[in-house]
Design an enzyme around this catalytic site. Structure first.
Site, short mmCIF file in Angstrom:
data_model
loop_
_atom_site.label_atom_id
_atom_site.label_comp_id
_atom_site.label_asym_id
_atom_site.label_seq_id
_atom_site.Cartn_x
_atom_site.Cartn_y
_atom_site.Cartn_z
N HIS A 511 0.82 -1.21 0.00
CA HIS A 511 0.00 0.00 0.00
C HIS A 511 0.86 1.26 0.00
O HIS A 511 0.70 2.15 -0.85
CB HIS A 511 -0.91 -0.03 1.23
CG HIS A 511 -1.76 1.18 1.41
ND1 HIS A 511 -3.10 1.20 1.11
CD2 HIS A 511 -1.47 2.43 1.89
CE1 HIS A 511 -3.59 2.40 1.37
NE2 HIS A 511 -2.63 3.17 1.86
N GLU A 512 1.77 1.34 0.95
CA GLU A 512 2.59 2.55 1.05
C GLU A 512 3.50 2.70 -0.16
O GLU A 512 3.79 3.82 -0.59
CB GLU A 512 3.40 2.55 2.34
CG GLU A 512 2.56 2.61 3.61
CD GLU A 512 1.57 3.77 3.63
OE1 GLU A 512 1.83 4.80 2.99
OE2 GLU A 512 0.53 3.63 4.29
N HIS A 515 1.63 4.52 -2.77
CA HIS A 515 1.76 5.97 -2.58
C HIS A 515 3.12 6.44 -3.06
O HIS A 515 3.25 7.50 -3.69
CB HIS A 515 1.61 6.32 -1.10
CG HIS A 515 0.21 6.35 -0.60
ND1 HIS A 515 -0.80 7.02 -1.24
CD2 HIS A 515 -0.36 5.80 0.51
CE1 HIS A 515 -1.92 6.90 -0.55
NE2 HIS A 515 -1.69 6.15 0.51
N HIS A 518 3.26 6.85 -6.69
CA HIS A 518 2.50 8.03 -7.10
C HIS A 518 3.35 9.29 -6.99
O HIS A 518 3.23 10.22 -7.81
CB HIS A 518 1.25 8.15 -6.21
CG HIS A 518 0.15 8.95 -6.79
ND1 HIS A 518 -0.94 9.36 -6.06
CD2 HIS A 518 -0.04 9.46 -8.04
CE1 HIS A 518 -1.76 10.06 -6.82
NE2 HIS A 518 -1.24 10.15 -8.03
#
Length: 730
Positions: A511-512, A515, A518
């Site tokens: 998940h991180e 990010h 991104h």
């Protein structure tokens, strides 16, 4: 901070500079809209040459990749560098306002975007370090620096002459021949001024400024109280029998070196492990209360603080013409209104509650008549039911999830999707545990960014997991590539032992890193909308969608290998894991939605309604009972430690994790339906329109450009085991 960041965030928000979240099981921090009237002159700022002499923030950073010289930075360097940065930004804003030439896109909008570089340089480092390695001095500096930033931010946002120039450029936007990114910068700059209240009367601006000043201090105090309350709670164990049921690696990790003593804390990774596997019911009760009662009494009581925050936010929204803080916050987001966000949550809550009741009945049946199931029993007995139903013990997974192998697994996914590569590099870091990688485009060899990872918990580090940036991407005259950090809070293993992750931690790492991608892959001209920029109910999508690759059999076969034998995770174990994937989903969904509804209700209050509340817990209970939340299920965050919304950037936005799940479930379904989880055409669109695009367009348009259509909710419900029955045909 750049003028743009000062325009959209308060000091408290800038504090944490956590542009992208952790998973909802972790703790997080936010932004406040702020403002100030020019009627109240800014205080003088004095800084001497002696104070700046030898200051690393006033020097060019020549290390590879532009990494800050961490070893040279002392606590005493921050305040003088901040003061000088503020003085320089004042000069830059004055130069824009006093420019005798007519307002143009370059001399007003671009100049404003580029102002504050010196301040940004110091604050990016300060906000990151105060999250990872806080000490008493830095904590005191936070209390001094952030109110200063709030005042400066207010002065920019409510400067009538500056807004007049912005308005003049915006009025002729259709005649300027701007390209897409220039037009977007103009649009967002004008929107920021208007939403901050630049068009308000001077007396209303003064009221908003006073509110912002108070909010800055309150949100900072809320976070400080929570950190102290969390760190001061400990349970000391001297009888090894009290550790019954716990795995050896966990017991070794919490053991006090050289003593027959073990320390339990309410750090999330410790808490979850003990509540799931610890057999001592009395200790589980103490841990449960220790976690949920943090910052609820005594000198660290956040109750009165959060009530005042809710009242002030409501009052500010009313002054700006909105019915509530929630109405103000959701206007530019995908949900648009509090009513639409609530309706979405309630739709998913209904099947979740029914499932939770079934889960409760299963656990009570296992317990029998010995005692009535309580909230502090749920984790423990849910795991027992899961083992009984699926013959699946989650601890059996951990030997296959060694942290280095998992990280390489997520790197490999990114490489196959986006044709990028990661090379370990030696750089300066803020902590000895931090590692770094150079990210390159494999087709061109171009450097795309520096990725840094800080994986382990420590007393000086705030809880949870998050992504942040030491430098954002931009390309105005010079192509600046980002420096991005992922932070987790994994309990350090005993000396010489491997770091083995639970599957939840594996998902958090993926998940991180989503990010992180991104932030790293962003290809934009202006830092204003680089990386994770976007509405809160969208920015979780690039992180959450990457989680879907974590448990795909094709991916697991590459990275999930036994740390000792190298054996690939057995398919039988994977099948059990997948069969149990939606187990306890009633509880997980209900606790999350309960917190999200609390958030919306706190921020849908009028200022008068908030002022009448004297007991935060009583208000919580009233809201939870109204929605039929089971008494055995606590909201994932009680108000007193709900840092996402009271000291971070998620006020009226915690629902966004689930809203973004509509996007990630629908988005990954496209790959699955294509028959190739690395489908080149879809991967290219995902890269272009999501990871590279930043905030260059509105979120719903970016998603449609990737997917080809608007998302549907059905994949989300199916993933959570709540698939709705479809009417039969004919």
């Amino acid at each position: 901070m750049t003028a743009k960041h000062l325009l959209i965030g308060t000091a408290a928000a800038i504090t944490l500079t956590v542009p992208a979240c952790d998973k909802p099981s972790s703790e997080k921090i936010e932004t406040e809209a702020v403002a100030q009237t020019t009627a109240a002159p800014l205080p003088d700022i004095t800084v001497t040459e002696a104070e700046l002499r030898g200051n690393p923030f006033r020097q060019e950073w020549t290390a590879d990749f532009g990494v800050p010289p961490f070893s040279a930075i002392r606590d005493a360097h921050y305040l003088p560098a901040v003061k000088q940065g503020l003085l320089e930004q004042r000069e830059e804003i004055a130069a824009i306002v006093d420019n005798p030439d007519a307002p143009t896109f370059d001399n007003t909008i671009v100049a404003l975007d580029q102002s504050g570089a010196a301040l940004d340089k110091v604050m990016k480092t300060f906000s990151n370090i105060t999250n990872t390695d806080i000490n008493d001095t830095l904590s005191e500096l936070e209390a001094e620096i952030y109110p200063m930033l709030t005042r400066e931010s207010d002065a920019i946002g409510f400067n009538p002459a500056l807004f007049e120039r912005v308005q003049a450029v915006y009025a002729k936007r259709d005649r300027l021949g701007l390209d897409e990114q220039d037009a977007r910068l103009l649009e967002l700059t004008h929107r920021s001024f208007v939403r901050r209240g630049a068009a308000l009367s001077p007396d209303v601006k003064a009221q908003v400024a006073a509110i912002n000043e108070e909010l800055s201090g309150l949100t900072t105090l809320f976070g400080k109280n929570l950190l102290l309350a969390t760190k001061t709670f400990e349970i000391e164990i001297t009888d090894q029998a009290d550790l019954a049921g716990l795995p050896d690696d966990f017991k070794n990790a919490i053991k006090v070196e050289g003593e027959d003593k073990w320390i339990l804390t309410v750090d999330r990774s410790v808490y979850e492990t003990f509540m799931t596997q610890g057999e001592n019911r009395d200790l589980r009760s103490k841990m449960f209360d220790g976690y949920r009662m943090r910052a609820s009494s005594g000198e660290y009581d956040n109750g009165p603080i959060l009530i005042r925050i809710a009242e002030l936010r409501a009052k500010r929204a009313e002054l700006m013409g909105y019915a509530s803080h929630a109405a103000y916050q959701l206007e530019p987001r995908m949900a648009k209104t509090p009513a639409q966000a609530e309706a979405f949550l309630v739709r998913v809550l209904a099947p979740a509650l029914e499932r939770a009741k079934e889960e409760r009945a299963d656990m009570q049946a296992l317990i029998g008549d010995d005692f009535q199931l309580e909230g502090y029993d749920w984790w423990f007995y849910a795991d027992k039911v899961r083992q009984a139903k699926y013959a699946f013990d989650e601890t059996a997974l951990k030997p296959y999830f060694e942290i280095g192998a998992v990280r390489q697994g997520v790197f490999d996914v990114a490489t196959q999707l986006f044709n990028i590569g990661f090379t370990p590099v030696a750089t300066e870091t803020w902590n000895p545990n931090v590692q770094a990688w150079d990210l390159k485009d494999l087709a061109t060899g171009e450097h795309l960014g520096l990725f840094m990872a800080d994986m382990y918990s420590r007393d000086s580090k705030r809880g949870g997991a998050w992504m942040s940036s030491f430098r954002s991407a931009s390309n105005v005259g010079e192509n600046i590539r980002p420096i991005v950090a992922n932070n987790l809070n994994i309990t350090p293993p005993a000396k010489g032992e491997p770091t083995l992750l639970s599957y939840d931690q594996v998902e958090t790492l993926f998940h991180e890193f989503g990010h992180g991608l991104h932030g790293l892959l962003t290809q934009v001209k202006y830092a204003t909308f680089s990386g994770v920029d976007g509405p809160r109910d969208y920015t979780e999508f690039p992180a959450q969608v990457l989680e879907h690759w974590a448990d795909d059999p094709e991916v697991l076969a590459k990275y999930a290998k036994h740390y000792e034998t190298g054996e690939i995770i057995p398919q039988a174990l994977v099948d059990k894991m997948n069969a149990a994937a939606t187990f306890n989903q009633g509880f997980k969904t209900t606790e999350y939605i309960a917190a999200s509804l609390l958030d919306l209700r706190w921020h849908s209050l009028s200022s008068a309604e908030a002022a009448k509340i004297t007991d935060a817990r009583a208000f919580e209970k009233e809201v939870l009972e109204e929605y039929g939340i089971l008494p055995e299920i606590e909201p994932r965050y009680r108000s007193q430690y709900f840092s996402h919304i009271f000291s971070g950037g998620y006020s009226a936005g915690y629902y966004g994790y689930l809203w973004a799940e509509i996007l990630d479930a629908d988005g990954f379904a496209a790959f699955k339906q294509s028959g190739d989880i690395y489908n080149p055409e879809l991967a290219a669109k995902l890269k272009k329109w999501i990871y590279e695009a930043g905030g260059t367009r509105e979120a719903d348009e970016l998603y449609r450009n990737f997917r080809g259509s608007d998302p549907t909710i059905e994949p989300l419900l199916e993933n959570r085991g709540f698939a709705e029955d479809k009417p039969s045909e004919g």
